[in-house]
Write a protein that holds these residues in place. Structure first.
Motif, PDB file in Angstrom:
ATOM      1  N   VAL A 108      14.654 -55.761 -22.344  1.00 17.98           N
ATOM      2  CA  VAL A 108      15.157 -54.382 -22.384  1.00 17.98           C
ATOM      3  C   VAL A 108      16.326 -54.210 -21.426  1.00 17.98           C
ATOM      4  N   VAL A 109      16.204 -54.798 -20.230  1.00 16.94           N
ATOM      5  CA  VAL A 109      17.299 -54.715 -19.254  1.00 16.94           C
ATOM      6  C   VAL A 109      18.556 -55.373 -19.813  1.00 16.94           C
ATOM      7  N   SER A 110      18.406 -56.495 -20.486  1.00 16.56           N
ATOM      8  CA  SER A 110      19.572 -57.181 -21.056  1.00 16.56           C
ATOM      9  C   SER A 110      20.228 -56.341 -22.150  1.00 16.56           C
ATOM     10  N   ARG A 111      19.429 -55.598 -22.899  1.00 16.84           N
ATOM     11  CA  ARG A 111      19.993 -54.716 -23.931  1.00 16.84           C
ATOM     12  C   ARG A 111      20.815 -53.596 -23.299  1.00 16.84           C
ATOM     13  N   VAL A 112      20.285 -52.981 -22.265  1.00 10.30           N
ATOM     14  CA  VAL A 112      21.010 -51.902 -21.588  1.00 10.30           C
ATOM     15  C   VAL A 112      22.280 -52.447 -20.924  1.00 10.30           C
ATOM     16  N   ASN A 151      13.921 -45.034 -21.165  1.00  6.68           N
ATOM     17  CA  ASN A 151      12.566 -44.490 -20.963  1.00  6.68           C
ATOM     18  C   ASN A 151      11.563 -45.598 -20.685  1.00  6.68           C
ATOM     19  N   THR A 152      11.721 -46.724 -21.380  1.00  4.15           N
ATOM     20  CA  THR A 152      10.828 -47.865 -21.159  1.00  4.15           C
ATOM     21  C   THR A 152      10.958 -48.383 -19.725  1.00  4.15           C
ATOM     22  N   LEU A 153      12.184 -48.470 -19.250  1.00 10.85           N
ATOM     23  CA  LEU A 153      12.407 -48.964 -17.888  1.00 10.85           C
ATOM     24  C   LEU A 153      11.927 -47.956 -16.843  1.00 10.85           C
ATOM     25  N   VAL A 154      12.087 -46.672 -17.139  1.00 12.80           N
ATOM     26  CA  VAL A 154      11.590 -45.647 -16.210  1.00 12.80           C
ATOM     27  C   VAL A 154      10.074 -45.715 -16.127  1.00 12.80           C
ATOM     28  N   ALA A 155       9.422 -45.880 -17.276  1.00 11.16           N
ATOM     29  CA  ALA A 155       7.957 -45.953 -17.287  1.00 11.16           C
ATOM     30  C   ALA A 155       7.440 -47.167 -16.535  1.00 11.16           C
ATOM     31  N   ALA A 156       8.224 -48.241 -16.516  1.00 14.16           N
ATOM     32  CA  ALA A 156       7.803 -49.457 -15.822  1.00 14.16           C
ATOM     33  C   ALA A 156       8.184 -49.463 -14.353  1.00 14.16           C
ATOM     34  N   SER A 157       8.887 -48.438 -13.893  1.00 16.62           N
ATOM     35  CA  SER A 157       9.350 -48.396 -12.504  1.00 16.62           C
ATOM     36  C   SER A 157       8.292 -47.769 -11.601  1.00 16.62           C
ATOM     37  N   SER A 158       8.490 -47.928 -10.310  1.00 21.20           N
ATOM     38  CA  SER A 158       7.560 -47.357  -9.334  1.00 21.20           C
ATOM     39  C   SER A 158       7.895 -45.908  -8.992  1.00 21.20           C
ATOM     40  N   ASP A 159       9.161 -45.513  -9.215  1.00 22.37           N
ATOM     41  CA  ASP A 159       9.590 -44.140  -8.915  1.00 22.37           C
ATOM     42  C   ASP A 159      10.155 -43.537 -10.201  1.00 22.37           C
ATOM     43  N   LYS A 160       9.275 -42.949 -10.975  1.00 23.36           N
ATOM     44  CA  LYS A 160       9.684 -42.415 -12.267  1.00 23.36           C
ATOM     45  C   LYS A 160      10.606 -41.192 -12.119  1.00 23.36           C
ATOM     46  N   LYS A 161      10.414 -40.437 -11.065  1.00 20.61           N
ATOM     47  CA  LYS A 161      11.257 -39.255 -10.868  1.00 20.61           C
ATOM     48  C   LYS A 161      12.705 -39.654 -10.616  1.00 20.61           C
ATOM     49  N   GLN A 162      12.918 -40.649  -9.771  1.00 18.80           N
ATOM     50  CA  GLN A 162      14.273 -41.113  -9.493  1.00 18.80           C
ATOM     51  C   GLN A 162      14.898 -41.730 -10.744  1.00 18.80           C
ATOM     52  N   GLY A 163      14.105 -42.495 -11.465  1.00 16.51           N
ATOM     53  CA  GLY A 163      14.606 -43.105 -12.703  1.00 16.51           C
ATOM     54  C   GLY A 163      15.041 -42.064 -13.719  1.00 16.51           C
ATOM     55  N   PHE A 206      18.579 -49.837 -10.316  1.00 12.73           N
ATOM     56  CA  PHE A 206      17.277 -49.261 -10.008  1.00 12.73           C
ATOM     57  C   PHE A 206      16.171 -49.939 -10.832  1.00 12.73           C
ATOM     58  N   ALA A 207      16.440 -50.207 -12.088  1.00  9.93           N
ATOM     59  CA  ALA A 207      15.406 -50.755 -12.974  1.00  9.93           C
ATOM     60  C   ALA A 207      15.081 -52.196 -12.662  1.00  9.93           C
ATOM     61  N   THR A 208      16.029 -52.904 -12.095  1.00  8.03           N
ATOM     62  CA  THR A 208      15.789 -54.322 -11.818  1.00  8.03           C
ATOM     63  C   THR A 208      15.365 -54.546 -10.372  1.00  8.03           C
TER      64      THR A 208
END
Length: 208
Positions: A108-112, A151-163, A206-208
């Motif tokens: 997903v990160v590579s797609r973005v 949205n997928t990367l935000v859901a997988a992050s530790s800080d969803k609000k910042q994402g 942020f996502a990585t």
């Protein structure tokens, strides 16, 4: 009287001679037509013989049918990708491969990241050349799946609000760029294009 008789005889003779001539002409026509019909028959026989020879030649070079048994390949028929795509009882996201793709975070990160590269290069190139239609279409192509991927990367992050905030900042800049492209305002379009790339870069970091 004699003259009348002579006239009748001569008329009969003429009639008789006319019938004979027509009979001879019929015979002549029939004889003239016989060579033409015989030539047609010969051509027909020649065509038939040529067809038989071609068919025999093709059959002589025919290749046997090779039968392949897929069971020997030990395929998993209960988990076949093609069967999944046609199975309406399976969730549509699984059938189309979206669930499988989003399960891999690096993919997903590579797609973005690829979307960012094309906005940075392709969209900017169209704005520089004032190709407004192509700039709009290219931007649309890159935004097709970006919201879901982010949205997928935000859901997988530790800080969803910042994402979520970083995602919002990116799409705000994109909306401004899109509006500037519609207005054919090159200066503002380039400004917001640069801002969009910067905001997307922050999100990827942020996502990585």
């Amino acid at each position: 009287m004699q003259s009348m008789m002579l006239t009748r005889k001569s008329g009969a003779a003429l009639v008789g001679s006319g019938r004979g001539a027509s009979a001879r002409s019929v015979v002549v026509r029939a004889q003239a037509q016989e060579p033409t019909s015989s030539r047609r028959q010969m051509l027909g026989f020649a065509g038939l013989a040529a067809g038989l020879l071609v068919g025999a030649n093709q059959s002589a070079h025919a290749i046997g049918i090779e039968l392949i048994d897929d069971k020997s390949k030990k395929l998993d028929y209960n988990n076949n990708i093609a069967d999944q795509a046609r199975d309406v009882d399976i969730d549509n996201n699984i059938r189309t491969g979206r669930t499988q793709a989003r399960a891999d975070k690096q993919f997903v990160v590579s797609r973005v990241a690829e979307n960012k590269k094309r906005i940075e290069n392709d969209v900017k190139g169209y704005i520089d050349s004032k190709a407004w239609y192509f700039a709009t279409q290219e931007l649309r192509r890159q935004l097709g799946n970006m919201s879901l991927d982010m949205n997928t990367l935000v859901a997988a992050s530790s800080d969803k609000k910042q994402g979520a905030a970083l995602k919002k900042d990116f799409f705000t800049a994109v909306d401004n760029m899109d509006f500037a492209i519609k207005k054919k305002d090159q200066a503002k379009a380039l400004k917001y294009q640069e801002e969009s790339v910067a905001k997307l870069g922050e999100f990827i970091a942020f996502a990585t």
